[in-house]
Write a protein that holds these residues in place. Sequence first.
Motif, PDB file in Angstrom:
ATOM      1  N   ASP A 146      -9.370  -6.884 -29.356  1.00  0.00           N
ATOM      2  CA  ASP A 146      -9.464  -7.656 -28.295  1.00  0.00           C
ATOM      3  C   ASP A 146      -8.035  -7.435 -27.578  1.00  0.00           C
ATOM      4  OD1 ASP A 146     -10.362  -9.016 -26.209  1.00  0.00           O
ATOM      5  OD2 ASP A 146     -10.516 -10.985 -27.316  1.00  0.00           O
ATOM      6  N   SER A 147      -6.673  -7.580 -28.065  1.00  0.00           N
ATOM      7  CA  SER A 147      -5.416  -7.454 -27.639  1.00  0.00           C
ATOM      8  C   SER A 147      -5.291  -6.235 -26.903  1.00  0.00           C
ATOM      9  CB  SER A 147      -4.412  -7.719 -28.709  1.00  0.00           C
ATOM     10  OG  SER A 147      -4.494  -9.036 -29.194  1.00  0.00           O
ATOM     11  N   CYS A 148      -5.957  -5.251 -27.587  1.00  0.00           N
ATOM     12  CA  CYS A 148      -5.586  -3.666 -26.887  1.00  0.00           C
ATOM     13  C   CYS A 148      -6.406  -3.529 -25.809  1.00  0.00           C
ATOM     14  CB  CYS A 148      -6.278  -2.780 -28.186  1.00  0.00           C
ATOM     15  SG  CYS A 148      -4.858  -2.082 -29.332  1.00  0.00           S
ATOM     16  N   ASN A 224       2.002   0.251 -25.502  1.00  0.00           N
ATOM     17  CA  ASN A 224       1.805  -0.288 -24.445  1.00  0.00           C
ATOM     18  C   ASN A 224       2.566  -1.540 -23.825  1.00  0.00           C
ATOM     19  OD1 ASN A 224       0.115  -2.580 -22.548  1.00  0.00           O
ATOM     20  ND2 ASN A 224      -0.992  -0.426 -22.174  1.00  0.00           N
ATOM     21  N   VAL A 225       3.086  -2.415 -24.908  1.00  0.00           N
ATOM     22  CA  VAL A 225       3.825  -3.368 -24.338  1.00  0.00           C
ATOM     23  C   VAL A 225       5.209  -2.900 -23.900  1.00  0.00           C
ATOM     24  CG1 VAL A 225       4.964  -5.531 -25.092  1.00  0.00           C
ATOM     25  CG2 VAL A 225       2.700  -5.219 -25.510  1.00  0.00           C
ATOM     26  N   GLN A 231       3.660  -5.748 -18.342  1.00  0.00           N
ATOM     27  CA  GLN A 231       3.287  -6.761 -19.264  1.00  0.00           C
ATOM     28  C   GLN A 231       4.584  -7.827 -19.592  1.00  0.00           C
ATOM     29  OE1 GLN A 231       0.485  -6.790 -20.547  1.00  0.00           O
ATOM     30  NE2 GLN A 231      -0.224  -4.836 -20.064  1.00  0.00           N
ATOM     31  N   HIS A 232       5.470  -7.895 -18.735  1.00  0.00           N
ATOM     32  CA  HIS A 232       6.670  -8.603 -19.128  1.00  0.00           C
ATOM     33  C   HIS A 232       6.409 -10.170 -19.195  1.00  0.00           C
ATOM     34  CE1 HIS A 232      10.790 -10.337 -19.363  1.00  0.00           C
ATOM     35  NE2 HIS A 232      10.615 -10.582 -18.228  1.00  0.00           N
ATOM     36  N   PHE A 238       2.037 -11.065 -26.342  1.00  0.00           N
ATOM     37  CA  PHE A 238       1.929  -9.982 -26.966  1.00  0.00           C
ATOM     38  C   PHE A 238       2.773  -9.975 -28.523  1.00  0.00           C
ATOM     39  CE2 PHE A 238      -0.149  -8.065 -23.153  1.00  0.00           C
ATOM     40  CZ  PHE A 238      -1.159  -8.218 -23.869  1.00  0.00           C
ATOM     41  N   THR A 239       4.177 -10.537 -28.186  1.00  0.00           N
ATOM     42  CA  THR A 239       4.757 -10.322 -29.343  1.00  0.00           C
ATOM     43  C   THR A 239       4.292 -11.112 -30.456  1.00  0.00           C
ATOM     44  OG1 THR A 239       6.706 -10.093 -27.885  1.00  0.00           O
ATOM     45  CG2 THR A 239       7.252 -10.901 -30.039  1.00  0.00           C
ATOM     46  N   ILE A 240       3.836 -12.244 -30.241  1.00  0.00           N
ATOM     47  CA  ILE A 240       2.931 -13.187 -31.287  1.00  0.00           C
ATOM     48  C   ILE A 240       2.027 -12.363 -31.988  1.00  0.00           C
ATOM     49  CG2 ILE A 240       1.601 -15.111 -31.627  1.00  0.00           C
ATOM     50  CD1 ILE A 240       3.313 -16.583 -29.851  1.00  0.00           C
TER      51      ILE A 240
END
Length: 331
Positions: A146-148, A224-225, A231-232, A238-240
């Motif tokens: 889901d994150s991707c 991607n990040v 994505q900033h 996203f780091t979590i």
Amino acid sequence: MMDAALKYYNNPNYTWFPNDNINYDYVSEDISFHHTSDYGSGRMPYNNFLNITFISILVICIFGVVGNGIVIWLLGFHIKRNPFTTYILNLAIADFGRLLSLIFAIVSNWLTILYDLSSILSVSSIFLFLSTHTASNFLLTAISIDSCMAAFFPLWHRCHRPPHLSTIVCVLVWVLSFLLSRISFIILQMYNNEAVIRVLYQFIVNAMVCFPLVAAATLALFINVCCKAQQHQRRKLFTIILLTLLCFLFLGSPLNIIVTLHFYIYILSYVVLLAFVLSCLNSSVNPMIYFLVGRERKARHRESLEVILQRVFKEEEGCAEELQPPVQIQL
């Protein structure tokens, strides 16, 4: 379950861990705890290692139960629900149950004098561990996929994603996890003289399906990040996710891989027990990740976990609003 669980399911002396009161006639010869390569010159060094491991697991589990319990309380009753918090809430429940099952297992091992109580605790703890361990693996796989999708197709993910997809996926994960655990128990009853760890085929599913998917999704999400500047605004979220997935790959997956290898080759008890310690760390570290990544470093006052979680998931909602297509007004 653990390598120490070498007694078959219906044995009245059944327990997860080795114990001097156990009748080892029920143990398979190829993985007996008296194997000289496992213990060297005697059994006492391994007993010392076992006690230290038990205490380490117990301490880690207690901290993990408290941390995941707080996350469950906050996400379940104090923070507005969204698709991502649904995954995190269910993941915290799975980790909470897995850690609790290991506490029950250690207690049952220490209460082997009370055989009836010990047997009940052992059977309950094994079923709880199998169900929650598998659910945790499946949930992390769903989170990674889901994150991707959110990272590579943000507009589609916000505008066209089914609103109750996370809830449906979580329900299916729990149903499938309990079903696989029930099948494992049926297999345990069929293979009375086999080690427990040798007949838990659902670990093969975790190792062969969950690990490759999570590894590929983690790599794609990391690239991607790091490469996309837009994505900033979602970097904390996203780091979590990335740290949670990396902890699973390095701390949670070794247990699945080692148990899978144990179907084909002999694995030392030391290695299996260390894999369980890493699995405990994986279940306990997630609340700490949420706190360390989500907090404001320049904040003058110490922030609570509730404030931190609200900030991270409010950031998610804010990004969702930004990604909504503009409404065109026709005159």
